[in-house]
Write an enzyme that holds these catalytic residues in place. Structure first.
Site, short mmCIF file in Angstrom:
data_model
loop_
_atom_site.label_atom_id
_atom_site.label_comp_id
_atom_site.label_asym_id
_atom_site.label_seq_id
_atom_site.Cartn_x
_atom_site.Cartn_y
_atom_site.Cartn_z
CG HIS A 99 1.13 -4.28 -0.86
ND1 HIS A 99 0.75 -3.62 -1.98
CD2 HIS A 99 0.00 -4.53 -0.15
CE1 HIS A 99 -0.57 -3.47 -1.98
NE2 HIS A 99 -1.05 -4.00 -0.88
CD GLN A 158 -11.66 -6.48 1.68
OE1 GLN A 158 -11.29 -7.52 2.22
NE2 GLN A 158 -10.89 -5.40 1.69
CB SER A 201 -3.87 -1.35 -5.04
OG SER A 201 -2.98 -2.03 -4.20
#
Ligand code: PAF
Length: 285
Positions: free
Chosen positions: A38, A62, A187
């Site tokens: 990120h 999602q 992540s």
């Protein structure tokens, strides 16, 4: 001074005001749990744009009911510290109620590109992504938006959505950031057990071995895909989901690899309960 807002109205007016002052807006949509991947998106936005907005929203739309929505990491303080250090101007951290005050009955669906690979394994996933990204684009207004190549199918789907719907956004793809041993940053890597973490480097190894096979002259995509599958399946801790050789824009599986073109090798496998994705662009000599 970084501004943190959690309402749609405030987010929209901050970016409208920036544009009125002639500033170019960069948007980095994320679900938080920020890492060096990120950070590289933010760095690219800071280098290109005058006002950089980061969104942090774990989008329930999602995630399938069986997926990791409730345990998805949410280290907001750390994320805000990373954002401030990276030079972000505006952070948007809405609640689910702010983003979806009533259950949405409108979804954005991209046909075709969402049917295979991640879309086949997670049938409701991409509609959730394209719907929330459209909402974020509508709130942010005209901007450059930065997405990582790690989620290569997501990137292709969003590019196509922007083109089809004339969304006033320039999509900027950013390269994958890897651990020193090759694992693509995600992540979800924190979920890996020590043994699965060690085994996970097979994905990167298989992609590079397959690129070598192409460099040595193999032109049948099915043979290259078979190399990927065999190599990943040889790792006992990996449960292969898919290994494909596709056109980078349409994501269509290829037959023959044409010299002078660039193809994308895309893989996904589960290690324990954690699904890992990886991919590599290869120029066919
Ligand atoms: O890639 C992600 O983190 C998410 O899918 C996105 C694009 C922020 C939409 O929720």
């Amino acid at each position: 001074m970084m501004q943190v807002c959690s309402t749609k109205d405030e987010f929209r007016s901050l970016l409208d005001a920036a544009r009125r002052e002639g500033r170019r807006v960069g948007l980095v949509p994320t679900m938080g749990a920020l890492h060096a991947g990120h950070r590289s998106l933010i760095d690219a936005a800071v280098a290109d744009c005058d006002t950089v907005a980061l969104t942090i929203f774990v989008n329930p739309l999602q995630f399938a009911p069986t997926e990791d929505l409730s345990r998805y990491p949410r280290p907001l303080e750390d994320d805000l510290a990373l954002a401030a250090a990276a030079g972000v101007d505006v952070v948007f951290t809405p609640t689910v109620e702010e983003m979806y005050p009533v259950p949405t009955v409108t979804t954005v669906h991209v046909e075709g590109l969402t049917a295979s690979m991640e879309g086949a394994a997670r049938p409701t996933h991409f509609d959730g992504v394209t719907t929330v990204v459209t909402k974020l684009f509508n709130l942010a207004g005209p901007c450059r938006a930065y997405f990582g190549e790690k989620d290569f199918q997501q990137l292709a789907v969003i590019r196509r959505m922007v083109a089809d719907l004339d969304q006033p956004v320039e999509v900027v793809p950013c390269p994958i950031i890897r651990e020193p041993d090759g694992l693509a940053l995600s992540s979800r890597n924190i979920y890996l057990s020590r043994s699965d973490r060690a085994a996970s480097t097979v994905l990167h190894g298989a992609l590079h071995a397959a690129a070598e096979v192409i460099a040595r002259g193999e032109r049948r995509a099915s043979t290259v895909a078979a190399h990927l599958s065999v190599r990943i399946s040889a790792e006992p801790r990996a449960v292969l989901d898919h290994a494909e050789v596709v056109d980078p824009l349409t994501l269509e599986p290829l037959d023959e690899l044409l010299p002078g073109t660039t193809v994308r090798l895309i893989v996904a496998a589960k290690f324990g309960s954690t699904r890992l994705l990886d991919n590599l662009g290869v120029e066919v000599p």
